[in-house]
Design an enzyme around this catalytic site. Structure first.
Site, short mmCIF file in Angstrom:
data_model
loop_
_atom_site.label_atom_id
_atom_site.label_comp_id
_atom_site.label_asym_id
_atom_site.label_seq_id
_atom_site.Cartn_x
_atom_site.Cartn_y
_atom_site.Cartn_z
N GLU A 111 33.41 42.19 40.28
CA GLU A 111 33.70 41.31 41.42
C GLU A 111 35.18 40.98 41.52
OE1 GLU A 111 33.07 38.61 44.65
OE2 GLU A 111 31.92 40.27 43.84
N ASP A 112 35.83 40.70 40.39
CA ASP A 112 37.18 40.11 40.43
C ASP A 112 38.28 40.98 39.85
OD1 ASP A 112 36.18 37.76 41.58
OD2 ASP A 112 35.65 36.93 39.63
#
Length: 754
Positions: A111-112
């Site tokens: 996700e990051d």
């Protein structure tokens, strides 16, 4: 005691021990740790319960997470990689397998960071990659403010976690650490995140038995959603702790001593209800805080299930039992596998003593739920389904299946999301089929709920019920131990009135789906007829024409969808003709601009519906009981009017003989979403300066609008005051009542029903 795992340990003693009182809030917090676990500390934690752990994989996952998150910072200013490390640390407390711990370390990398699923699969294997991808999808589905998006995301969320329960456990640990650090998040986001935690994550944790997760999530969320009520409850708990601490220690010693005298060793601990569980009880009951009898309770942990019943007998011989307060969850476990004996006795100076009696294994399952069943089997460390279902237990993962079945049924998003939440929140009763099959249902369930729980087709064809050998109405509330037989007809008999005869999400979802399909067919017929008649008025025929211009204009794909929208009044026939026959000049009669909305004299036709309600009747909301959306309602026909009453209105007793005048009603979606209604409550409060002002302030802080106050002096020291308050629905007035009950100056709060 109503729910397991809602309390924090305030005292623990062995037969010879003294014990010491400690605040619940302190126990809920984890033991102090450094800002984040060092690599070697994390490995040691896992190796302590799984000596065969793949240390190399965990070392690589730890280093990879730190490298990928790099210089990223959290809102608190801490390095971002401290978060996944803390999430992994939380899961080691539950002794989860190495793949789950690695997933926790890596859960934010896709996700990051630039990491990909393929890269994680290559480095850590498909098992870990699949779980990381699952958690990533859940993160992307964090609920949004727009209700349709929220419901669709919740649908995907529940389906995802049902495939691998470990994904949910990682997400719960992720949410728990985020809630512990929520003070660093912008204020406008805190309430949304907290409400989502309270409505989705905590109930999901409770449904798989992870009550330790659920309790801390609930209390943290409650402290942000309703900080004043939370502070008031915490303050009252501190006062009671000071006042009753000595009595609690004495009771624990007495219980342990009675058991030891009979040759039984037991670990006895005093338990204090958490602030949120007290708030829920204040919502359910009309009494004030000081009148609650189970703020403090005791847990008696013994060696075996047989010892549980022996201990129960010893305790019942030593102290008088409080009738109707005994529950046996060992012979009939809850759906999340919770097992315990609950009883209440009258102790020293008439003090009620509530006790839970269980084994060490039951105690662990009560706190950790599905996570309690990770261990060694066949020389491998993982989830032991055989242990989870031993001695009549239910696979805790199966607890999600009823929720999943509602999700998979589709239907209107707003409806199913409420039904799914209902399925997660409710307490239970246990009933039996004629063949002895045990069926767990929510408290307040009726025969139709049982029928739909057994099979949807049985529910749809139900015409009656036999309970304990006697024919009973479908409105009968089922009790623990009832034997229920459903009488079925040959055809479906589902009507709108059945909503008032059901409480389970599964039943209501099936009823809604059936009615919507039947309504859809009716609306298609109505819409087609309306368009055909409109076309006839302008000498047009609907044969051999292209419907494509109308499909494109109104964003539908076929004739049925178009006619359904027309039948529901969302598209006017004239507009459809304009799309099909460009340039057509319509007579004034067909122009939608000339149509007006007609309201009946009572103004209530937009807010209630019922199969026996005629459009010519005036709907009037009765002032005797002040029904509001969310209340179960009934209509009484008087002349040409239909008077709407709440089902527990006192005036209905006088009309009991004239059942022909009664018609079943339910609230429309418009009433539930877009109205303000007046509810009346009666508050018994101390007659002291400032108390009325304090009550008004509490009502205002709970977003209630006072429209009338009626003071009724009933004694020198106390007042009964009726408040008429504008509220959104029944839940709103329940929250206002609970807020009032937190005040030490207020003795009781009740809805006025007649």
């Amino acid at each position: 005691m109503s729910a397991e795992g809602e309390q924090a340990n305030i005292l623990e003693t062995s037969p010879a021990g003294e014990g010491a009182v400690a605040p619940a809030a302190e126990v809920l917090k984890s033991a102090p740790r450094p800002k984040f676990l060092r690599q070697v500390e994390l490995i040691e934690r896992v190796a302590a319960y799984d000596p065969t752990v793949d240390e190399s994989m965990l070392n690589r996952a730890y280093v990879y997470a730190m490298r990928m998150h790099g210089a990223q910072l959290r809102a608190s200013g801490d390095p971002y990689f401290a978060h996944p490390i803390e999430v992994a640390g939380i899961l080691t407390d539950y002794k989860l397998d190495a793949a789950t711990i690695a997933t926790a370390l890596l859960h934010d990398t896709i996700e990051d960071t630039p990491a990909t699923r393929e890269e994680i699969a290559a480095k850590f294997g498909d098992e870990v990659a699949n779980m990381v991808e699952g958690v990533t999808k859940l993160t992307k589905l964090e609920l949004q403010s727009e209700y349709t998006k929220q419901s669709e995301n919740l649908r995907k969320f529940i389906l995802a976690i049902s495939r691998d329960i470990r994904v949910l456990l990682v997400k719960l640990a992720d949410r728990l650490h985020n809630m512990r650090t929520l003070q660093f998040v912008k204020p406008e986001k805190r309430e949304r995140i907290s409400r989502e935690t309270l409505e989705v994550y905590a109930p999901l944790a409770r449904s798989i038995g992870c009550n330790r997760f659920a309790t801390e999530l609930e209390d943290l969320a409650f402290s942000y959603i309703n900080p004043k009520a939370n502070a008031a409850i915490v303050r009252r708990l501190e006062e009671m702790r000071t006042e009753k601490g000595d009595s609690i220690r004495a009771i624990a010693r007495d219980v342990a001593a009675k058991l030891e005298k009979q040759g039984m060793f037991a670990r006895v601990s005093g338990r204090e209800k958490s602030p949120y569980s007290i708030w829920k009880k204040l919502q359910r009951k009309s009494m004030g805080f000081s009148q609650l009898s189970d703020i403090f309770a005791f847990r008696v942990v013994v060696n075996s299930a047989d010892d549980c019943y022996r201990a129960l007998g010893i305790i019942h011989r030593a102290w008088p039992i409080v009738q109707d307060r005994f529950k046996d969850f060992i012979s009939t476990p809850k759906s999340n596998n919770y097992k315990s004996l609950h009883t209440t006795v009258v102790g020293h100076k008439g003090l009620r003593i509530e006790l839970q009696i269980r084994t060490e294994e039951m105690d662990r399952v009560a706190e950790e739920g599905v996570a309690a069943h990770w261990g060694y089997k066949n020389q491998a460390y993982g989830f032991d389904e055989e242990a989870a279902t031993a001695n009549g237990g239910r696979n805790p993962i199966a607890a999600l299946r009823d929720i999943v079945s509602i999700v998979e049924s589709g239907g209107d998003s707003e409806d199913w999301v409420e039904h799914a939440k209902m399925e997660m929140f409710t307490d239970q009763v246990f009933v039996f089929s004629p063949k002895g099959k045990l069926v767990s249902l929510p408290r307040g369930a009726m025969p139709l709920d049982f029928a739909f729980a057994v099979h949807t087709e049985i529910g749809e064809k139900a015409i009656g019920a036999i309970i304990n050998g006697e024919h009973r109405p479908l409105r009968t509330v089922l009790q623990n131990g009832d034997q229920v037989e459903i009488l079925a007809g040959l055809e479906s008999r589902v009507t709108q009135d059945w909503f008032s005869l059901t409480v389970t999400g599964k039943a209501r979802s099936a009823i809604r789906r059936h009615i919507r399909q039947r309504e859809r067919d009716d609306f298609i017929t109505v819409g087609r007829t309306a368009v055909e008649r409109a076309a006839a008025q302008v000498d047009k025929r609907l044969t051999d024409i292209s419907w494509r211009p109308a499909f494109e204009r109104f964003h539908v794909t076929n004739e049925d969808e178009l006619f359904e929208l027309c039948g529901r009044g969302k598209i006017f026939p004239a507009k459809i003709l304009e799309a099909i026959f460009p340039g057509l000049k319509l007579p004034l009669l067909l122009s939608p601009d000339t149509l007006t909305r007609v309201k009946d004299g009572g103004g209530g036709v937009a807010f209630v519906r019922g199969s026996a309600l005629r459009s010519s009747q005036t709907v009037i909301f009765s002032a005797c009981c002040h029904p509001v959306p969310g209340d179960r309602i009934i209509g009484i026909v008087e002349g040409g009017d239909v008077h709407v009453h709440s089902i527990d209105c006192e005036r209905l007793e006088a009309l009991d003989e004239d059942k022909d005048a009664w018609i079943d009603l339910h609230w429309t979606l418009n009433a539930e979403k877009n109205t303000l209604s007046v509810a009346r409550i009666r508050v018994n409060m101390q007659n002291k300066p400032g108390v009325l002002g304090q009550a008004c302030t509490l009502i205002g802080e709970a977003k209630g609008n006072i429209v009338k106050i009626d003071i009724k002096p009933n004694a020198v020291d106390f007042l009964d005051i009726d408040f008429d308050i504008e509220v959104l629905d029944a839940r709103h007035i329940t929250n206002i009542s609970a807020a009032l009950r937190t005040s030490p100056m207020i003795e009781s709060v009740d809805r006025v029903r007649g």
